[in-house]
Design an enzyme around this catalytic site. Structure first.
Site, PDB file in Angstrom:
ATOM      1  N   ASN A 102      44.893  65.952  21.186  1.00 45.41           N
ATOM      2  CA  ASN A 102      46.021  66.084  20.269  1.00 45.41           C
ATOM      3  C   ASN A 102      46.102  64.763  19.503  1.00 45.41           C
ATOM      4  OD1 ASN A 102      48.631  65.780  19.097  1.00 45.41           O
ATOM      5  ND2 ASN A 102      49.467  67.329  20.452  1.00 45.41           N
ATOM      6  N   TYR A 133      47.380  74.741  20.657  1.00 43.98           N
ATOM      7  CA  TYR A 133      48.536  73.845  20.634  1.00 43.98           C
ATOM      8  C   TYR A 133      49.758  74.703  20.957  1.00 43.98           C
ATOM      9  CZ  TYR A 133      52.023  70.554  18.793  1.00 43.98           C
ATOM     10  OH  TYR A 133      53.112  69.709  18.650  1.00 43.98           O
ATOM     11  N   ASP A 192      46.606  71.028  24.058  1.00 44.30           N
ATOM     12  CA  ASP A 192      47.923  70.559  24.467  1.00 44.30           C
ATOM     13  C   ASP A 192      48.734  71.793  24.836  1.00 44.30           C
ATOM     14  OD1 ASP A 192      50.467  69.576  24.727  1.00 44.30           O
ATOM     15  OD2 ASP A 192      50.582  68.689  22.718  1.00 44.30           O
ATOM     16  N   HIS A 197      48.768  60.965  22.652  1.00 46.11           N
ATOM     17  CA  HIS A 197      47.935  61.662  23.625  1.00 46.11           C
ATOM     18  C   HIS A 197      46.571  60.977  23.720  1.00 46.11           C
ATOM     19  CE1 HIS A 197      50.322  65.549  23.683  1.00 46.11           C
ATOM     20  NE2 HIS A 197      50.791  64.972  22.593  1.00 46.11           N
TER      21      HIS A 197
END
Length: 304
Positions: free
Chosen positions: A26, A129, A167, A268
């Site tokens: 991410n 995501y 993520d 991240h």
């Protein structure tokens, strides 16, 4: 959008017979991360890269990075939007049957750019995501659960060789946050979210980092505020979930904490998984390990 590159150019894991290095990251705005991202590609040389939170429309992504990625041998599948979300897959081992989004997936209220899938080197790769959820029992929270159910259905439909990278905005267990008490009343740790993630894994997916390092302190996300990274007060919410045939090929699985250090990082860190061969060896769960992880449970979340 699919952008073709010069497949096979470059070195790294692809120099090893049968070896494929898969990474997920991410980047929290690929435009902001370019000074970090391109050197990272040259250093780690992943064969397949799943990106999340690119925050660029497809044409803008291609204008920004298309030439750089093509010169490194990557084909690119991007699914983005102008300001938020956005996912991509970069591959030097083939990129076929690209699908944007989730079949029958929910929107909020319209479908968002949160998933892209492609077949890379014989493996179906999903870059995802997952919605944040915002606050427990909010409309966005229920959207998150419905979105995960749609993802589960897509993965369950096959093929057998598959990985879900990205993520997921869920810490799978209490061991995946620095202090469970700090997260009471927040998303990412609630029972329905964890049950939705477990239902996804129940279609035959293995959490390869945790399976390889069952008792280690491993985080992938640290809030920018309050010195959370330097105290190692984080969460593990970026996962590589692999089907049984792919999980059996794993030779190393680790978090590249180097990429979270220094100037202008994402909040991240990348997760890297080596299949069949491990060019850097089985080097540990977090590289480098934090110098002085905090152990006292007296820290509140910055947003509290």
């Amino acid at each position: 959008m699919l952008v073709r590159g010069l497949v096979g150019v470059g070195g790294g894991c692809s120099d090893y017979r049968g070896c494929v290095r898969v990474a997920t990251w991410n980047v929290n705005s690929v435009k902001q991360r370019v000074p970090r991202f391109l050197p990272w590609l040259d250093q780690r040389r992943p064969d397949v890269v799943c990106l999340q939170e690119t925050k660029l429309a497809d044409d803008a992504f291609t204008a920004l990075l298309g030439e750089e990625l093509s010169g490194r041998g990557y084909e690119v599948a991007v699914h983005g939007e102008g300001r938020w979300n956005g996912v991509a897959i970069l591959s030097r081992v083939g990129l076929d049957d690209v699908v944007d989004g989730l079949a029958d997936g929910p929107g909020f209220p319209e479908p968002e750019a949160r998933a892209v899938a492609a077949t890379c080197g014989g493996v179906r790769v999903h870059s995802v995501y997952v919605p944040n959820g915002r606050t427990p029992d909010s409309d966005h929270y229920h959207y998150k659960l419905a979105w995960l159910a749609a993802l589960r259905d897509v993965v369950a439909a096959g093929p057998e060789d598959a990985v879900v990278c990205g993520d997921v905005n869920i810490a799978p267990a209490d061991a995946d946050v620095f202090d469970p008490a700090a997260y009471v009343g927040h998303t990412h740790v609630t029972a329905p979210e964890r049950e939705a993630l477990a239902a996804l894994q129940a279609v035959g997916l293995h959490d390869v980092v945790r399976d390889r390092w069952p008792d280690e302190r491993v985080f992938t996300y640290w809030d920018y505020r309050a010195g959370m990274f330097h105290q190692d007060l984080g969460m593990r919410i970026d996962l590589v979930l692999a089907s049984t045939p792919v999980a059996a090929r794993v030779r190393a699985a680790w978090v590249d904490r180097h990429a979270r250090k220094g100037t202008g990082p994402s909040d991240h860190a990348p997760v890297i998984v080596d299949l069949d061969e491990a060019p850097d060896g089985d080097i540990g769960p977090v590289v480098p390990p934090p110098s002085a992880p905090r152990t006292r449970k007296t820290v509140k979340l910055p947003q509290s």
